[in-house]
Enzyme design. Structure first.
Site, PDB file in Angstrom:
ATOM      1  N   ASP A 240      50.965  30.108  38.049  1.00  0.00           N
ATOM      2  CA  ASP A 240      52.163  30.110  37.800  1.00  0.00           C
ATOM      3  C   ASP A 240      53.086  29.324  37.989  1.00  0.00           C
ATOM      4  O   ASP A 240      54.089  29.077  37.519  1.00  0.00           O
ATOM      5  CB  ASP A 240      52.832  31.548  38.700  1.00  0.00           C
ATOM      6  N   LYS A 251      47.653  34.067  41.946  1.00  0.00           N
ATOM      7  CA  LYS A 251      47.929  34.758  42.706  1.00  0.00           C
ATOM      8  C   LYS A 251      47.041  35.439  43.888  1.00  0.00           C
ATOM      9  O   LYS A 251      46.080  33.871  44.179  1.00  0.00           O
ATOM     10  CB  LYS A 251      46.829  35.961  41.426  1.00  0.00           C
TER      11      LYS A 251
HETATM   12  O1  MRU Z   1      51.762  38.768  39.525  1.00  0.00           O
HETATM   13  P1  MRU Z   1      50.902  38.691  38.278  1.00  0.00           P
HETATM   14  O2  MRU Z   1      50.045  39.772  37.962  1.00  0.00           O
HETATM   15  O3  MRU Z   1      51.959  38.055  37.770  1.00  0.00           O
HETATM   16  O4  MRU Z   1      50.217  37.062  39.043  1.00  0.00           O
HETATM   17  C1  MRU Z   1      49.697  36.568  37.402  1.00  0.00           C
HETATM   18  C2  MRU Z   1      48.763  35.628  37.975  1.00  0.00           C
HETATM   19  O5  MRU Z   1      48.846  34.942  39.291  1.00  0.00           O
HETATM   20  C3  MRU Z   1      48.693  35.147  36.962  1.00  0.00           C
HETATM   21  O6  MRU Z   1      46.648  34.130  37.111  1.00  0.00           O
HETATM   22  C4  MRU Z   1      48.819  33.857  36.286  1.00  0.00           C
HETATM   23  O7  MRU Z   1      50.456  34.337  36.432  1.00  0.00           O
HETATM   24  C5  MRU Z   1      48.876  33.218  35.351  1.00  0.00           C
HETATM   25  S1  MRU Z   1      48.512  34.072  33.900  1.00  0.00           S
HETATM   26  C6  MRU Z   1      47.673  33.269  32.404  1.00  0.00           C
END
Ligand code: MRU
Length: 355
Positions: A240, A251
């Site tokens: 992110d 995550k």
């Molecule tokens: O909480 P989320 O489902 O939005 O978290 C998503 C992630 O952690 C992904 O690994 C990250 O956004 C990369 S998406 C290409």
């Protein structure tokens, strides 16, 4: 990529011509479309995780801003809407990146041209994201080819969902895997369940399975054991936000997988577009904002019954819970970052060159 054999993108026009996304809260049990009709529906979609995944959050916000231009294209409304969208979730930097890009685009236009031009730019952003992910896929594919040549297989652990459902198409971490599978390479994926929202067992497993990629779901604590047993050849995750020093937010639980990978000499790759790199944040472990989510997600388990999403208690009543949505993996645990511009070490010098 595909749902029930039909090719689709994460954002599409529905039968009534409305910009729409899939409601990821009910996948894979139900394929439900969610129209983005205005600013607040786009904001809600991001905040309530109808859409999630850093690139798709950004693209959804771009459409939200574009749709809002039909209602009020004034400068003041552009800036207010931009702030509103950015407040929906804090960790994925792609959200602010996409919104700022749209604001810059809009400011150069007459008020009466803003709605149409912004919509056009949002569709373009989607296409650009797809092209970026294809480039990431091609570069990551080379890494998988090498492992297959050496070991006769490539068993990959991934965490959360960084597949096509998290982006415009292909995904970041999953793009090389799709390409390897399409090329006939013997890839096999271990998808971490990813409590509390279970993006791994619900979304990653779903999209890989729909495409025919061999995948097994594992509980979040199984990865270390499988690494020790020699069952995992590499880890690829999305992110992110990458800080200027190479620290990587992803995550919750990613950090523990990186520690286990280091201890077992297993390469730990992070795949992302350049828009996920935040050059303003010098020390990721210290300064990347981490989303604190509701304790209800920890104390309850999600269930979908008769098309309705609800939560069932899964902990002793009366206790509290902490629910950080993300953690930060220090750069020293990252083997390399796969971007559309090349595979680079997670160092300040290499990341500065990508600016
Ligand atoms: O909480 P989320 O489902 O939005 O978290 C998503 C992630 O952690 C992904 O690994 C990250 O956004 C990369 S998406 C290409």
């Amino acid at each position: 990529m595909k749902i029930a054999g039909r090719h689709t993108r994460s954002v599409f026009l529905d039968e009534q011509g409305r910009v729409s996304v899939f409601d990821q809260r009910v996948l894979p049990f139900e394929i439900r479309e969610y129209p983005l009709i205005d600013l607040s529906s786009a904001h809600d979609a991001i905040m309530h995780m109808v859409v999630r995944g850093a690139p798709l959050i950004g693209i959804t916000a771009a459409f939200g801003l574009a749709l809002h231009m039909r209602d009020d294209p004034s400068d003041k409304s552009v800036f207010n809407a931009a702030d509103f969208l950015k407040s929906a979730r804090p960790t994925a930097v792609n959200l602010a990146w996409a919104v700022d890009l749209m604001v810059q685009h809009l400011m150069a236009l007459d008020l009466n041209a803003r709605h149409e031009a912004a919509l056009e730019r949002a569709w373009q952003l989607l296409e650009e994201d797809v092209a970026v992910n294809q480039a990431i896929g091609q570069l990551g594919l080379e890494l998988i080819r090498k492992v297959c040549a050496h070991r006769g297989r490539c068993h990959i652990l991934t965490h959360c969902n960084a597949g096509w459902l998290a982006t415009g198409d292909w995904g970041t971490a999953l793009a090389p895997i799709y390409m390897a599978h399409d090329e006939g390479l013997p890839v096999h994926v271990y998808a971490d369940e990813t409590r509390p929202r279970s993006q791994g067992s619900l979304l990653t497993a779903f999209e890989l399975h729909e495409h025919g990629v061999p995948v097994e779901v594992i509980v979040d604590n199984a990865g270390g054991h499988l690494m020790q047993a020699g069952d995992i050849d590499m880890v690829i995750v999305g992110t992110d936000r990458v800080a200027a020093n190479g620290d990587v937010a992803n995550k919750i639980g990613t950090y523990l997988k990186a520690l286990a990978a280091k201890d077992n000499n297993i390469p730990f790759y992070v795949a992302c577009p350049l828009s996920t790199i935040d050059h303003e944040i010098k020390d990721g472990c210290r300064d990347i904002p981490i989303e604190e989510r509701s304790q209800n997600e920890v104390l309850n388990a999600p269930v979908l019954s008769a098309g309705k999403f609800s939560w069932l208690p899964s902990a002793t009543s009366g206790v509290g819970a902490r629910n950080p949505g993300f953690d930060v993996t220090p750069a020293r645990l990252v083997t390399a970052i796969i971007t559309q511009k090349g595979i680079v070490p997670a160092t300040t010098e290499a990341i500065a060159k990508l600016a």
